[in-house]
Design a protein around this motif. Structure first.
Motif, PDB file in Angstrom:
ATOM      1  N   CYS A   1     -10.016   6.418  -3.178  1.00 55.38           N
ATOM      2  CA  CYS A   1      -9.750   7.261  -2.009  1.00 55.38           C
ATOM      3  C   CYS A   1     -11.327   7.742  -1.410  1.00 55.38           C
ATOM      4  O   CYS A   1     -12.233   7.676  -1.069  1.00 55.38           O
TER       5      CYS A   1
ATOM      6  N   GLU B   1       0.884  -1.376   0.161  1.00 58.15           N
ATOM      7  CA  GLU B   1      -0.128   0.145   0.049  1.00 58.15           C
ATOM      8  C   GLU B   1       0.587   1.474  -0.281  1.00 58.15           C
ATOM      9  O   GLU B   1       1.479   1.843   1.210  1.00 58.15           O
TER      10      GLU B   1
ATOM     11  N   GLU C   1      -6.086  12.690  -0.663  1.00 59.97           N
ATOM     12  CA  GLU C   1      -4.713  11.483  -1.009  1.00 59.97           C
ATOM     13  C   GLU C   1      -5.197  10.583  -0.334  1.00 59.97           C
ATOM     14  O   GLU C   1      -6.323  10.104   0.026  1.00 59.97           O
TER      15      GLU C   1
ATOM     16  N   SER D   1       0.343   5.666  -0.695  1.00 62.13           N
ATOM     17  CA  SER D   1      -0.636   6.693  -0.674  1.00 62.13           C
ATOM     18  C   SER D   1      -0.100   7.553  -2.458  1.00 62.13           C
ATOM     19  O   SER D   1       0.803   7.728  -2.565  1.00 62.13           O
ATOM     20  N   SER D   2      -1.802   7.834  -2.847  1.00 64.23           N
ATOM     21  CA  SER D   2      -1.313   8.424  -3.390  1.00 64.23           C
ATOM     22  C   SER D   2      -2.116   9.801  -3.700  1.00 64.23           C
ATOM     23  O   SER D   2      -3.148   9.366  -3.285  1.00 64.23           O
TER      24      SER D   2
ATOM     25  N   THR E   1      -5.700   5.654  -1.530  1.00 69.76           N
ATOM     26  CA  THR E   1      -4.603   4.738  -1.456  1.00 69.76           C
ATOM     27  C   THR E   1      -4.608   3.691  -2.326  1.00 69.76           C
ATOM     28  O   THR E   1      -5.211   3.639  -3.266  1.00 69.76           O
ATOM     29  N   THR E   2      -3.503   3.623  -2.716  1.00 70.70           N
ATOM     30  CA  THR E   2      -3.271   2.469  -3.931  1.00 70.70           C
ATOM     31  C   THR E   2      -2.544   1.777  -3.280  1.00 70.70           C
ATOM     32  O   THR E   2      -1.548   1.195  -2.804  1.00 70.70           O
ATOM     33  N   ARG E   3      -2.915  -0.083  -3.568  1.00 70.36           N
ATOM     34  CA  ARG E   3      -2.506  -1.190  -3.857  1.00 70.36           C
ATOM     35  C   ARG E   3      -2.230  -1.882  -4.454  1.00 70.36           C
ATOM     36  O   ARG E   3      -2.243  -1.905  -5.726  1.00 70.36           O
TER      37      ARG E   3
END
Length: 439
Positions: free
Chosen positions: A61, A25, A38, A27-28, A40-42
């Motif tokens: 998001c 994971e 902000e 943050s993006s 979260t990209t998994r």
């Protein structure tokens, strides 16, 4: 040519049906221009059985609830493009897993549907999911079309109805054509052949190479990657020398050296053995190709394995050869795997390893899992010599071989039968497009 004592590098890829323990994971920023908070990209590295590794990414998001997902191949662009043709004949086919790369074109001829490549991101979905997302995409702008362009809106509504009909009464042909060779359709009968699924490999055109960025936009011909050998045989004796030439690792794309040697098989013909051992990631590959052209007829070789000595027979399986074990109702597809020079025992162990280490998409389904476990146990018995079985090599190219341990006498457990190739087999071998007379 392969070091059996070497230690295999641990894989960072998770089985597609395993637990999601390898999720990363990060943050993006949210891509929604009205949000830009902000999210979260998994990321998950997934190993797809009987295919290759892919990277699955998913963004969400918590502020605006924007979300998206994407699939990218973890390897490089393949040497050839691939075309999957699936006849969807029942509701169960709609649940087949499908990987479509960015370059893949999706077609359903029955409703004149074509989704061109490079218009969307790569996806890991099902056949039902592809149709459902297409319907959702068409419905998004329908309120605006209905107000401004009522005739166009009505045509789209009729088309959406056709797509929904496919989900209710599935009877259509799905074609996924990927010049990059990184798309995939699940074989529900794996590791056996799937009668409703056809896989073809083809050489890319110049336009497709330009689209993939493999050649410059102003290129006028496809680059020739043929290895340049000495012009005279006096410079190099291929039967004695081991040649080396640079290649890229199919797993990590690192620069490697591939070893190549010409070997004479007694009472058969010469073969070319190529092997690559990546020092960076530990990935190993080996391939065998027969020297010379295709024979005028195809050949079917049947071996009755009844004793330990039969397991020690040398066997050459070419890239055009299909393998069958009738007692297991097991059949592997030709033209979809590399050639191999080994023993009967080694071939059985390779089949066992493929089935056990690369479970099909149905892992977790008691029926499928039970069948795979039973096949693996039977193959263990075959490799140990505890059970008799029949091994059939069906090679339209007639480039495969099984050792006759009674030579020059007739082998009572080995039969060879030549046959006329069908038009489809000649097409698969490329012989219909090849000038072979008065050349």
């Amino acid at each position: 040519m392969e070091d059996k004592n070497s230690i295999e590098s641990p894989s960072v890829f998770q089985p597609i049906s395993g637990d999601d323990t390898g999720i990363t994971e990060i943050s993006s920023m949210c891509p929604n221009p009205r949000c830009q908070e902000e999210g979260t990209t998994r990321l998950l590295l997934v190993e797809i059985p009987f295919f290759r590794e892919v990277i699955v990414s998913s963004f969400s998001c918590p502020h605006c609830f924007c979300s998206n997902s994407e699939v990218q191949p973890a390897g490089i662009i393949q040497e050839k493009g691939c075309r999957h043709t699936l006849k969807v004949v029942k509701n169960k086919d709609l649940n087949r897993q499908v990987v479509t790369s960015e370059s893949a074109t999706v077609q359903i001829a029955e409703v004149d549907l074509e989704i061109p490549g490079n218009t969307r991101k790569g996806t890991l979905s099902t056949i039902e999911g592809i149709i459902t997302r297409t319907v959702e995409g068409l419905q998004q702008e329908q309120p605006i079309r209905k107000a401004l362009y009522p005739e166009d809106s009505e045509k789209i509504e009729n088309f959406i109805e056709k797509l929904n009909t496919l989900l209710k009464n599935p009877s259509f042909t799905l074609v996924i054509d990927d010049p990059a060779g990184n798309s995939f359709v699940e074989n529900v009968n794996a590791p056996s052949d799937d009668p409703n699924l056809k896989l073809e490999f083809y050489k890319r055109t110049l336009e497709q190479n330009k689209m993939l960025g493999l050649v410059a936009d102003d290129a006028t011909e496809v680059p020739d990657n043929t290895i340049q050998l000495p012009e005279t045989t006096e410079e190099l004796n291929l039967n004695e020398e081991v040649m080396h030439f640079p290649t890229n690792c199919s797993s990590c794309n690192a620069i490697n050296k591939t070893k190549m040697k010409v070997v004479k098989i007694p009472y058969f013909k010469e073969v070319i053995i190529m092997a690559t051992d990546c020092e960076k990631c530990g990935h190993k590959t080996n391939e065998v190709k027969t020297a010379g052209g295709f024979e005028p007829k195809g050949k079917r070789i049947t071996l009755q394995v009844k004793c330990i000595e039969d397991l020690s027979r040398d066997i050459l399986k070419s890239t055009t050869c299909g393998l069958q074990i009738p007692e297991l109702d097991l059949e592997t597809q030709s033209l979809a795997c590399s050639g191999k020079f080994t023993t009967v025992e080694g071939m059985i162990q390779d089949l066992r390893e493929m089935i056990v280490t690369s479970n099909p998409f149905g892992k977790g389904d008691s029926a499928k899992t039970g069948k795979i476990v039973n096949v693996a146990e039977r193959l263990d018995n075959y490799a140990a010599g505890n059970e008799n079985f029949t091994l059939i090599l069906d090679d339209p190219g007639n480039c495969s071989f099984v050792q006759n341990i009674y030579h020059p006498e007739v082998d009572p457990r080995l039969t060879e039968e030549e046959y006329e190739r069908t038009d489809e087999q000649n097409e698969d071998l490329g012989l219909k497009d090849m000038k072979v007379e008065n050349y």
